[in-house]
Each structure stands twice: as C-alpha cells, then as structure tokens.
Design an enzyme around this catalytic site. Structure first.
Site, PDB file in Angstrom:
ATOM      1  CB  ILE A  16      32.115 105.223  43.429  1.00 49.74           C
ATOM      2  CG1 ILE A  16      32.842 105.736  44.656  1.00 49.74           C
ATOM      3  CG2 ILE A  16      30.727 105.822  43.271  1.00 49.74           C
ATOM      4  CD1 ILE A  16      33.380 107.135  44.530  1.00 49.74           C
TER       5      ILE A  16
ATOM      6  CD  GLU B  13      32.890  81.031  43.089  1.00 50.60           C
ATOM      7  OE1 GLU B  13      33.214  80.076  43.815  1.00 50.60           O
ATOM      8  OE2 GLU B  13      33.578  81.406  42.115  1.00 50.60           O
TER       9      GLU B  13
ATOM     10  NE  ARG C 286      46.762  76.191  36.833  1.00 47.45           N
ATOM     11  CZ  ARG C 286      46.540  75.246  35.948  1.00 47.45           C
ATOM     12  NH1 ARG C 286      46.978  75.381  34.706  1.00 47.45           N
ATOM     13  NH2 ARG C 286      45.898  74.145  36.271  1.00 47.45           N
TER      14      ARG C 286
ATOM     15  CE1 TYR D  14      51.572  77.936  37.457  1.00 46.28           C
ATOM     16  CE2 TYR D  14      51.660  77.165  39.727  1.00 46.28           C
ATOM     17  CZ  TYR D  14      50.939  77.461  38.586  1.00 46.28           C
ATOM     18  OH  TYR D  14      49.579  77.280  38.577  1.00 46.28           O
TER      19      TYR D  14
ATOM     20  N   GLY E   5      38.683  61.068  65.306  1.00 45.73           N
ATOM     21  CA  GLY E   5      37.231  60.954  65.494  1.00 45.73           C
ATOM     22  C   GLY E   5      36.653  62.142  66.247  1.00 45.73           C
TER      23      GLY E   5
ATOM     24  CD  GLU F  14      30.756  91.252  50.586  1.00 45.77           C
ATOM     25  OE1 GLU F  14      30.703  91.746  49.440  1.00 45.77           O
ATOM     26  OE2 GLU F  14      30.001  91.591  51.497  1.00 45.77           O
TER      27      GLU F  14
HETATM   28  C1  LIG Z   1      33.556  94.675  59.008  1.00 45.61           C
HETATM   29  C2  LIG Z   1      33.522  93.345  58.385  1.00 45.61           C
HETATM   30  C3  LIG Z   1      34.320  92.389  59.149  1.00 45.61           C
HETATM   31  C4  LIG Z   1      34.361  91.132  58.894  1.00 45.61           C
HETATM   32  C5  LIG Z   1      33.525  90.472  57.867  1.00 45.61           C
HETATM   33  C6  LIG Z   1      33.407  89.095  58.239  1.00 45.61           C
HETATM   34  C7  LIG Z   1      32.432  88.354  57.914  1.00 45.61           C
HETATM   35  C8  LIG Z   1      31.282  88.698  57.008  1.00 45.61           C
HETATM   36  C9  LIG Z   1      30.137  87.898  57.416  1.00 45.61           C
HETATM   37  C10 LIG Z   1      29.191  87.473  56.642  1.00 45.61           C
HETATM   38  C11 LIG Z   1      28.984  87.763  55.192  1.00 45.61           C
HETATM   39  C12 LIG Z   1      28.331  89.008  55.082  1.00 45.61           C
HETATM   40  C13 LIG Z   1      27.942  89.592  53.992  1.00 45.61           C
HETATM   41  C14 LIG Z   1      28.005  89.144  52.666  1.00 45.61           C
HETATM   42  C15 LIG Z   1      27.519  90.018  51.775  1.00 45.61           C
HETATM   43  C16 LIG Z   1      27.480  89.819  50.329  1.00 45.61           C
HETATM   44  O1  LIG Z   1      27.855  88.806  49.811  1.00 45.61           O
HETATM   45  S1  LIG Z   1      26.924  91.159  49.469  1.00 45.61           S
HETATM   46  C17 LIG Z   1      26.924  90.685  47.807  1.00 45.61           C
HETATM   47  C18 LIG Z   1      28.315  90.604  47.271  1.00 45.61           C
HETATM   48  N1  LIG Z   1      28.273  90.419  45.856  1.00 45.61           N
HETATM   49  C19 LIG Z   1      29.329  90.405  45.115  1.00 45.61           C
HETATM   50  O2  LIG Z   1      30.438  90.497  45.611  1.00 45.61           O
HETATM   51  C20 LIG Z   1      29.103  90.332  43.639  1.00 45.61           C
HETATM   52  C21 LIG Z   1      30.359  90.075  42.883  1.00 45.61           C
HETATM   53  N2  LIG Z   1      30.316  90.777  41.647  1.00 45.61           N
HETATM   54  C22 LIG Z   1      30.931  91.972  41.466  1.00 45.61           C
HETATM   55  O3  LIG Z   1      31.551  92.516  42.377  1.00 45.61           O
HETATM   56  C23 LIG Z   1      30.798  92.558  40.118  1.00 45.61           C
HETATM   57  O4  LIG Z   1      29.734  92.145  39.420  1.00 45.61           O
HETATM   58  C24 LIG Z   1      32.028  92.308  39.250  1.00 45.61           C
HETATM   59  C25 LIG Z   1      32.391  90.840  39.148  1.00 45.61           C
HETATM   60  C26 LIG Z   1      33.171  93.094  39.883  1.00 45.61           C
HETATM   61  C27 LIG Z   1      31.753  92.846  37.844  1.00 45.61           C
HETATM   62  O5  LIG Z   1      31.075  94.049  37.952  1.00 45.61           O
HETATM   63  P1  LIG Z   1      30.502  94.790  36.688  1.00 45.61           P
HETATM   64  O6  LIG Z   1      29.709  93.883  35.839  1.00 45.61           O
HETATM   65  O7  LIG Z   1      29.880  96.053  37.111  1.00 45.61           O
HETATM   66  O8  LIG Z   1      31.880  95.090  36.001  1.00 45.61           O
HETATM   67  P2  LIG Z   1      32.269  95.397  34.533  1.00 45.61           P
HETATM   68  O9  LIG Z   1      31.297  96.350  33.940  1.00 45.61           O
HETATM   69  O10 LIG Z   1      32.596  94.126  33.852  1.00 45.61           O
HETATM   70  O11 LIG Z   1      33.606  96.224  34.832  1.00 45.61           O
HETATM   71  C28 LIG Z   1      34.711  95.651  35.374  1.00 45.61           C
HETATM   72  C29 LIG Z   1      35.628  96.825  35.687  1.00 45.61           C
HETATM   73  O12 LIG Z   1      35.169  97.428  36.880  1.00 45.61           O
HETATM   74  C30 LIG Z   1      36.240  97.395  37.806  1.00 45.61           C
HETATM   75  N3  LIG Z   1      35.669  97.214  39.145  1.00 45.61           N
HETATM   76  C31 LIG Z   1      34.776  96.301  39.527  1.00 45.61           C
HETATM   77  N4  LIG Z   1      34.537  96.431  40.847  1.00 45.61           N
HETATM   78  C32 LIG Z   1      35.288  97.457  41.261  1.00 45.61           C
HETATM   79  C33 LIG Z   1      35.481  98.060  42.529  1.00 45.61           C
HETATM   80  N5  LIG Z   1      34.850  97.620  43.615  1.00 45.61           N
HETATM   81  N6  LIG Z   1      36.356  99.087  42.600  1.00 45.61           N
HETATM   82  C34 LIG Z   1      37.023  99.518  41.515  1.00 45.61           C
HETATM   83  N7  LIG Z   1      36.875  98.986  40.283  1.00 45.61           N
HETATM   84  C35 LIG Z   1      36.032  97.969  40.166  1.00 45.61           C
HETATM   85  C36 LIG Z   1      37.075  96.234  37.409  1.00 45.61           C
HETATM   86  O13 LIG Z   1      38.361  96.316  37.908  1.00 45.61           O
HETATM   87  C37 LIG Z   1      37.027  96.331  35.920  1.00 45.61           C
HETATM   88  O14 LIG Z   1      37.926  97.344  35.528  1.00 45.61           O
HETATM   89  P3  LIG Z   1      38.582  97.299  34.087  1.00 45.61           P
HETATM   90  O15 LIG Z   1      39.370  96.039  34.026  1.00 45.61           O
HETATM   91  O16 LIG Z   1      39.431  98.532  34.065  1.00 45.61           O
HETATM   92  O17 LIG Z   1      37.491  97.332  33.072  1.00 45.61           O
HETATM   93  C1  LIG Z   2      26.863  83.009  53.807  1.00 47.70           C
HETATM   94  C2  LIG Z   2      26.415  83.947  52.729  1.00 47.70           C
HETATM   95  C3  LIG Z   2      26.049  85.245  53.052  1.00 47.70           C
HETATM   96  C4  LIG Z   2      25.618  86.123  52.066  1.00 47.70           C
HETATM   97  N1  LIG Z   2      25.202  87.374  52.413  1.00 47.70           N
HETATM   98  C5  LIG Z   2      24.738  88.227  51.472  1.00 47.70           C
HETATM   99  C6  LIG Z   2      24.266  89.523  51.826  1.00 47.70           C
HETATM  100  O1  LIG Z   2      24.244  89.898  52.989  1.00 47.70           O
HETATM  101  N2  LIG Z   2      23.795  90.332  50.861  1.00 47.70           N
HETATM  102  C7  LIG Z   2      23.785  89.948  49.553  1.00 47.70           C
HETATM  103  O2  LIG Z   2      23.338  90.733  48.719  1.00 47.70           O
HETATM  104  N3  LIG Z   2      24.245  88.729  49.186  1.00 47.70           N
HETATM  105  C8  LIG Z   2      24.716  87.857  50.101  1.00 47.70           C
HETATM  106  N4  LIG Z   2      25.188  86.617  49.741  1.00 47.70           N
HETATM  107  C9  LIG Z   2      25.198  86.231  48.321  1.00 47.70           C
HETATM  108  C10 LIG Z   2      26.585  86.144  47.725  1.00 47.70           C
HETATM  109  O3  LIG Z   2      27.178  87.407  47.638  1.00 47.70           O
HETATM  110  C11 LIG Z   2      26.531  85.484  46.371  1.00 47.70           C
HETATM  111  O4  LIG Z   2      26.044  84.177  46.536  1.00 47.70           O
HETATM  112  C12 LIG Z   2      27.894  85.472  45.733  1.00 47.70           C
HETATM  113  O5  LIG Z   2      28.253  86.771  45.316  1.00 47.70           O
HETATM  114  C13 LIG Z   2      27.997  84.483  44.545  1.00 47.70           C
HETATM  115  O6  LIG Z   2      27.059  84.758  43.589  1.00 47.70           O
HETATM  116  P1  LIG Z   2      26.096  83.619  42.997  1.00 47.70           P
HETATM  117  O7  LIG Z   2      25.422  82.961  44.128  1.00 47.70           O
HETATM  118  O8  LIG Z   2      25.303  84.293  41.959  1.00 47.70           O
HETATM  119  O9  LIG Z   2      27.056  82.574  42.327  1.00 47.70           O
HETATM  120  P2  LIG Z   2      27.165  82.213  40.753  1.00 47.70           P
HETATM  121  O10 LIG Z   2      27.677  83.411  40.075  1.00 47.70           O
HETATM  122  O11 LIG Z   2      25.901  81.658  40.275  1.00 47.70           O
HETATM  123  O12 LIG Z   2      28.274  81.129  40.845  1.00 47.70           O
HETATM  124  C14 LIG Z   2      28.121  79.764  40.403  1.00 47.70           C
HETATM  125  C15 LIG Z   2      29.400  79.330  39.653  1.00 47.70           C
HETATM  126  O13 LIG Z   2      29.514  80.078  38.453  1.00 47.70           O
HETATM  127  C16 LIG Z   2      30.812  80.616  38.327  1.00 47.70           C
HETATM  128  N5  LIG Z   2      30.752  81.895  37.608  1.00 47.70           N
HETATM  129  C17 LIG Z   2      29.794  82.846  37.667  1.00 47.70           C
HETATM  130  N6  LIG Z   2      30.112  83.897  36.900  1.00 47.70           N
HETATM  131  C18 LIG Z   2      31.297  83.639  36.346  1.00 47.70           C
HETATM  132  C19 LIG Z   2      32.162  84.353  35.465  1.00 47.70           C
HETATM  133  N7  LIG Z   2      31.857  85.560  35.015  1.00 47.70           N
HETATM  134  N8  LIG Z   2      33.312  83.765  35.109  1.00 47.70           N
HETATM  135  C20 LIG Z   2      33.646  82.552  35.567  1.00 47.70           C
HETATM  136  N9  LIG Z   2      32.871  81.834  36.423  1.00 47.70           N
HETATM  137  C21 LIG Z   2      31.718  82.358  36.798  1.00 47.70           C
HETATM  138  C22 LIG Z   2      31.311  80.795  39.758  1.00 47.70           C
HETATM  139  O14 LIG Z   2      32.713  80.806  39.807  1.00 47.70           O
HETATM  140  C23 LIG Z   2      30.686  79.571  40.443  1.00 47.70           C
HETATM  141  O15 LIG Z   2      31.567  78.473  40.264  1.00 47.70           O
HETATM  142  C24 LIG Z   2      25.605  85.711  50.712  1.00 47.70           C
HETATM  143  C25 LIG Z   2      26.002  84.405  50.377  1.00 47.70           C
HETATM  144  C26 LIG Z   2      26.407  83.526  51.365  1.00 47.70           C
HETATM  145  C27 LIG Z   2      26.819  82.139  50.983  1.00 47.70           C
END
Ligand SMILES: CC/C=C\C/C=C\C/C=C\C/C=C\C=C\C(=O)SCCNC(=O)CCNC(=O)[C@H](O)C(C)(C)COP(=O)(O)OP(=O)(O)OC[C@H]1O[C@@H](n2cnc3c(N)ncnc32)[C@H](O)[C@@H]1OP(=O)(O)O
Ligand SMILES: Cc1cc2nc3c(=O)[nH]c(=O)nc-3n(C[C@H](O)[C@H](O)[C@H](O)COP(=O)(O)OP(=O)(O)OC[C@H]3O[C@@H](n4cnc5c(N)ncnc54)[C@H](O)[C@@H]3O)c2cc1C
Length: 642
Positions: free
Chosen positions: A257, A407, A504, A552, A382, A405
């Site tokens: 959550i 990868e 896929r 496919y 260009g 958010e």
């Molecule tokens: C208002 C906004 C308008 C516009 C936006 C426009 C532009 C934005 C501008 C700029 C960018 C701004 C910000 C960017 C911010 C960031 O990037 S913040 C950082 C983001 N980071 C990530 O997204 C990290 C990605 N990783 C993960 O989410 C997790 O690690 C994971 C890959 C989901 C794995 O998590 P975890 O290790 O805890 O999971 P497991 O223990 O393996 O369990 C997996 C099970 O959990 C379920 N799960 C995972 N997430 C959720 C969820 N959110 N809700 C419900 N369930 C969830 C998953 O389905 C698995 O379930 P199971 O298969 O039943 O086991």
């Molecule tokens: C423009 C921008 C804004 C951002 N803003 C924020 C922010 O505001 N707050 C914040 O906290 N973060 C922010 N981030 C970070 C961002 O959320 C992370 O970079 C993103 O979640 C990817 O994680 P990583 O960099 O660890 O990539 P990695 O996980 O290191 O990815 C590298 C490669 O490994 C692969 N890989 C990794 N794990 C797996 C797996 N389990 N299975 C298969 N392949 C895998 C990926 O597919 C990728 O090809 C931002 C990033 C960018 C680029």
C-alpha cells in the site's frame, strides 16, 4: 474534437480561456527561447514564473482542478520541468494517500500553500528498481521515540529524486524501518531537509544536484545522505502502517500500500505522454504541410511532403496512438481515483488489478510515444534536428518515462505475474474467477480470424483477433514457465528463462486494452462528424497495430496470408482517408504557440522567416568574430601561412 480529447466541452472551453489569459500576460512568457538559455538561466526563469503563478494562479485557473493546473504548467512552465515539479506530482499525492488525518492536517495545508517545497526520495545510487534492497535505514530509538535516518555507504545515497538537489526543503523519504533489530522493509517518512529560514541543509544532511541530464534540465534531480539524522516517531507516514511509542508495529492492510504514490504517477502520466506525442506530431504534421520538396508527378509543381505515402505512414499511425493513449489514459485515471477512494476506506481488493494495468500501460505507452516522437523528428528532415523544432526536447522528456516510475521491462514483468496467475486459473478450470480485464483468457476463440469475412462487423473481429493473440501468448509463456518448474527448475530461475516471452504477453495484453479503450470511446460518440473522423483513425489504428504484431497471429494460422494483405490494404486506404484531416486532427488538441515552443510547428506556418530570425538570435551571432577564433583558430591559420 477538442471536447473528445479533453473529456468534455467545458474542459476544452476552459483550456482555451486559460491559454487566452496567459497570452495576455507577458510576465508569464519565456523571456527568450529556452534552447538559448544555460541550465542556471532556465532554472531562474522557471522559478520567476513559478512565483508569479503562485500569486496569480487564482486569476487564471481553478487551482483545485488538477486538469487546469496541468494545462497551466504546460503552457507557462513547459515540459522541461520546474523547481516544484515533484511537489505536485509526488509529494502531495504521497502525503494525501499515506499520511494519517492528523499528519495531513499538519503538513498538507502548508504544502498546498507552498510554504514548504517537497519531493519524493526513494531511488538510491545503488538501487532503484529493487526496493527491498534500498540501503537507507530508519532505526527506531525507543528512548527518545525518534527514528534515526542513516546512509551507511555511498550506494545508499538517495539519487535522482526531482527537485531534491536545490529546491526542496522537505521530502517523503523511503527507508528501511528497523525496530528492535527487526527490519520491516521500506517505509515512507516525512523529513525536513533544509532550514525554513535560510534554506541551508540541516546538520546531518548532505545534499546537492546530480548534474545535467538528457532532458528535464530545469529539474534539480538530487542526491541526499543522512548522518544519523533524527526525526520524531510521528514522522512515519501512518495512514496505513503504525508504530506505537513502545515500538509496536501495526501492519498495513496490503503489503504494497505504501507504493501508492508510484501508482498515482503511472496512472496520470499516460495522458501526459499522449500530449507529448501529439505535440511532436502537431509540429511535424504542420511543417509537412508547409514544406515542399520534390514532385510526385513530374509534370506538376513540388508537393507538400505530407503528400508522400511514406510521410503519412510515418506520422498518421502515431496520431492514432496519441488519441488511443489519451482515451486509455482517461479510463485509467478514473479507475485509479476509484481504487484510491476504496483504499482510503479500507478496501484493497482492487489494488492488484490497478497495479497490473498501470504497469503494462506505463511501459507500452512510454515506449511507443518515444518511437512516435523520434519518427516525427525525422519527418522534419534537417530542421527536425534543430532545437528550433523543439522535438528533441519533447523526446528527451518523454523517454524519461521509460525509466522513471519503474523501468519498463521490470514493470512489464509485474503485469506478467498477474497474467501468469490468470493463466493458472484458466488451466485449472477456474476461468469464472478471472477479473474483467483478463476475462477473455477464459473464452474459447474461433479457429480463424473473421476480419475480412463479416461485412459491417465494426471492430468486433479485430478485438477478437487481438484477444486471440494475447491469450495465446499468455498461455504459451505461462506453459513455458510451468513446464520449466515441472522439470525441477527453481521458480525464480524458470521465471528469468521465460521473461522475454512473458514480457511479450504483457505487451500484447496492454495493446489489446488500448485498442478496446479506443473502441469503447468511439462507440460512445454521438456527433456524426466527430465519430466519422475518429472511426477512420480507429480503422488505421487496428490495422496498423495488427500488422505490427501479425507474426503472433500467423504462426498458428489464425490469420492467413490473404488476410494480411487485406489488413495492409486497409492501412493504405486509411492513410489516404486521413490525409485531408491530418492537420485538423492535431490542431484539435489546441496547443498554443506558447505551449509548443516550436519555430517549425507555428500555427501560422510562417516557418522560414522565423527560422532565420531564430538563427540570428543565437548568442553566437552577437559578434561576427568569436573569441575562439581570435584566440585559437586565427593564430593557427596564421602560423600555417608562415
Ligand atoms: C500527477 C502526475 C502527472 C503527470 C506525471 C508526468 C510526469 C512525471 C514527471 C517526472 C517524473 C517524476 C517522478 C519520478 C519519480 C520516480 O521515479 S519515484 C521512484 C519510482 N520507483 C519505482 O517505480 C521502482 C520500481 N520498483 C517497484 O515498483 C517494486 O520494486 C517492484 C518491481 C514492484 C517489486 O516490489 P517488491 O520487491 O516490493 O515486490 P515483491 O516483494 O517481489 O512482490 C511483488 C508483488 O507485489 C505486488 N505489487 C507490487 N507493487 C504493487 C502495487 N503498487 N500495488 C499492488 N501490488 C503491488 C505485485 O503485483 C506482486 O504481487 P504477486 O504477484 O501477487 O506476488
Ligand atoms: C527523469 C527521471 C526522474 C526521476 N525521478 C525520481 C524521483 O523523483 N524520485 C525517485 O525516487 N526516483 C526518481 N527517478 C529514479 C527512477 O525511478 C529509477 O531510475 C527507475 O525506477 C529505474 O531504476 P534503476 O535506475 O535502478 O534501474 P536498474 O534497475 O538498475 O535498471 C538497469 C537495467 O536492469 C534491468 N533490470 C533491473 N531489475 C530487473 C529485474 N528484476 N528483471 C529484469 N530486468 C531488470 C532493467 O530492465 C534495466 O534494463 C527518476 C529517474 C529519471 C530518469
């Protein structure tokens, strides 16, 4: 059409009114083209406009309406971000969803009044994807009832959070919570980073900007380290999880959550991507109807490059995608708002479906948006490569979405987990338990596609064909996975060995959802002329997309070679049909010149004069002889002449 794009006539009208007001407020316009500014100048310029907006926002928009706020931001602050981007995109959503009522009363009004600026600090130098291995710790000190935040090594530095480096003075920080030596995993904490009066980092905090990036350079993405930095126990966001004074941990109703701020952005970013795709296409399509180059018929004058079928093929399927993403995005936001409401009242049963859907959509939409924008750039020849087109900036910003958010590959694999579970239900004869988004997996399909066989079948046969390929690939990938496990492979190893096939399946499932959302929308339209124009676009969409995934459907004979020829012909037919509407289909998005920031994509089409004006305004042209010449090149040439 604008009403279809923006959701209602009222919304479309409001957008127009807002753009008109901004046009009358020169203090909100860029003081010079952004590409001619240094990063520092851009940040300064953005902060200047931001403060004016804070003062005058109420005169321009209804600040409580997120759509109006988004439009205002796009027009005035632009795509490259701003010093408070993360404040609205994640800080406020995280507090709204994860802070208790008491905590919200304390922090939200201050955040909304912009007394404080916040961000969302989760990603670290060493880990972004794998949240379980984040290294920042928050250890509970029972004696003082405080959490002690610590960065044990360099890889634990927070790295990437937007506006963390220089602008924010608060952050929601995600850290592993440790109580009485037990690790409860990553949790969100409200943390003050800088002194509210001096803006200096507080003792125990190391903070700064991570440097220039491919795009988004107005945003000060930052790093952050803690040296045994103390915060009160009550700064753990406690809507769902609680820690009592004696260290008792009360677990949330759903393990994930606390990931809700990420789901929020994944749901809302889809329409943002659609807007960027439509913007780039608007620039390229307008320019293509101004640019004349070569002849189709040698006896005729040079044609507009938009007359070439290759140009149409490059641009029009992406126009259809932009509409499709906008419609699918609008549906997703509705679903998100519904699930959020349910979650707030304790019902977490829809979270898995929403997570699966947004994970797939986020990945497919950002990838295809990037593809479409790059094609739009190349379609401008260009001039597309010049920053005057502004397409490269749009591209850089849009493809950030493939990474942030979650990868894309990783998020597709999240959806795949859901699909494999659904496949297991089908295989065990429990199809009735499938959720609505995957119900088709349990439906027996016809032996072959009837696409060209049933006249006036609307889009039903297309949807069935997409369902067939998605179902087949899901079951195939799931079989491969289950098969490896039956042979004794460990679950995780088997998963990795099938992950290309699993992804896929995720892509096909998501593309099916996008097609269905487009069909649903077109079916709802009452206005005949709008329906007709969008039906043409939908025809192009379903045929183009099907051609793209045809292998496919060909491999099991569901589609025949002659049906493939039919689909190809349909693509060419609809390219021609859309040609007269192409510019209007993009002008309907009603981007103003201020918002587009493109010399090439100007509404008046006066491209060449303005390109020359733009070039003359380049800082390099302030003088006829640059100091790089007097200092180095001239002496070099003189020496060579001796
Ligand atoms: C208002 C906004 C308008 C516009 C936006 C426009 C532009 C934005 C501008 C700029 C960018 C701004 C910000 C960017 C911010 C960031 O990037 S913040 C950082 C983001 N980071 C990530 O997204 C990290 C990605 N990783 C993960 O989410 C997790 O690690 C994971 C890959 C989901 C794995 O998590 P975890 O290790 O805890 O999971 P497991 O223990 O393996 O369990 C997996 C099970 O959990 C379920 N799960 C995972 N997430 C959720 C969820 N959110 N809700 C419900 N369930 C969830 C998953 O389905 C698995 O379930 P199971 O298969 O039943 O086991
Ligand atoms: C423009 C921008 C804004 C951002 N803003 C924020 C922010 O505001 N707050 C914040 O906290 N973060 C922010 N981030 C970070 C961002 O959320 C992370 O970079 C993103 O979640 C990817 O994680 P990583 O960099 O660890 O990539 P990695 O996980 O290191 O990815 C590298 C490669 O490994 C692969 N890989 C990794 N794990 C797996 C797996 N389990 N299975 C298969 N392949 C895998 C990926 O597919 C990728 O090809 C931002 C990033 C960018 C680029």
């Amino acid at each position: 059409m604008a009403a279809q794009i923006w959701g209602s006539e009222k919304r479309a009208r409001r957008r127009r009114e807002i753009s008109a007001k901004i046009a009358q407020m020169p203090e909100l316009h860029d003081s010079k083209p952004l590409p001619f500014m240094t990063r520092e100048e851009k940040i300064m310029e953005s902060a200047r406009k931001l403060t004016i907006l804070t003062e005058k926002m109420g005169q321009i928009i209804d600040p409580t309406d997120p759509a109006e706020l988004y439009h205002l931001n796009n027009e005035v602050l632009g795509l490259e971000g701003n010093p408070m981007a993360l404040h609205g995109v994640m800080f406020i959503p995280a507090l709204s969803a994860q802070a208790s009522d008491e905590q919200q009363a304390k922090w939200l009004p201050r955040a909304l009044r912009r007394e404080i600026i916040g961000t969302y600090a989760q990603t670290e130098l060493g880990h972004g994807t794998n949240l379980q291995n984040l290294e920042t710790t928050a250890t509970y000190d029972l004696a003082t009832q405080e959490f002690v935040l610590h960065t044990p090594q360099i890889t634990a530095l927070k790295w990437w959070p937007g506006n963390l480096g220089k602008s924010s003075n608060y952050a929601v920080v995600v850290a592993h919570m440790i109580i009485k030596a037990k690790n409860y995993g990553p949790h969100p904490f409200m943390v003050q980073l800088r002194d509210e009066k001096t803006h200096e980092p507080l003792p125990g905090i190391t903070i700064g900007d991570i440097g220039p990036k491919m795009a988004y350079n107005i945003v000060d993405n930052g790093f952050l380290g803690f040296n045994k930095y103390r915060i009160p126990r009550t700064n753990l966001l406690m809507r769902h999880t609680k820690v009592e004074a004696d260290g008792t941990y009360i677990k949330p109703p759903h393990a994930k959550i606390n990931y809700s701020a990420m789901v929020h952005v994944r749901a809302y970013m889809l329409t943002g991507q659609a807007i960027m795709l439509a913007s780039a296409l608007n620039i390229a399509t307008r320019y293509s109807s101004v640019r004349r180059q070569g002849q189709i018929d040698k006896s005729q004058p040079e044609v507009k490059v938009l007359e070439y079928q290759t140009q149409q093929h490059r641009l029009f399927p992406s126009i259809a995608r932009a509409y499709a993403f906008q419609f699918a995005g609008a549906e997703t936001v509705k679903l998100y708002e519904h699930v959020l409401k349910e979650m707030k009242s304790g019902n977490v049963s829809l979270m898995a479906d929403l997570h699966a859907l947004t994970s797939g959509l986020k990945s497919v939409v950002t990838y295809q948006t990037g593809e479409g924008i790059e094609q739009a750039r190349m379609a401008c020849g260009g001039h597309g490569y010049s920053m005057a087109s502004y397409i490269s900036e749009i591209y850089g910003v849009a493809i950030g979405g493939c990474t942030y958010e979650g990868e894309n590959m990783v998020m597709l694999l999240q959806l795949a987990r859901y699909l494999v579970k659904s496949a297991a239900l089908v295989k065990s004869g429990q199809s009735s338990k499938l959720g609505p988004l995957v119900a088709y997996l349990g439906v027996k399909s016809e032996p072959t596609s009837l696409i060209d066989r049933i006249p006036n079948s609307g889009f039903t046969e297309y949807v069935k064909t997409f369902q067939h390929v998605s179902k087949r690939q899901t079951l195939k990938a799931a079989d491969m996975f289950f098969g490896l496990m039956e042979k004794g492979e460990k679950r995780e190893i088997a998963w990795n060995k099938c992950s290309v096939e699993l992804n896929r399946a995720s892509r096909l499932h998501t593309r099916l959802f996008i097609v269905e959302a487009f069909v649903r929308r077109v079916n709802e339209i009452a206005d005949i002329r709008i329906k007709e124009a969008l039906t043409d676009l939908l025809h192009l969409h379903v045929n183009y997309e099907l051609l793209d995934i045809a292998s496919y459907a060909l491999e099991d004979g569901f589609l025949s070679a002659s049906q493939l020829d039919y689909i190809r012909d349909q693509v060419y037919l609809y390219l021609g049909k859309i040609r007269p509407n192409a510019v209007s289909l993009l002008d309907s998005w009603e981007f103003s010149d201020i918002e587009l920031r493109s010399v090439l994509g100007r509404r008046d089409g006066n491209v060449y004069e303005n390109l020359f004006k733009w070039a003359k305004s380049s800082p390099l042209n302030k003088t006829d002889v640059l100091s790089s010449v007097t200092q180095y090149l001239k002496p070099m040439m003189e020496k060579a002449r001796l």
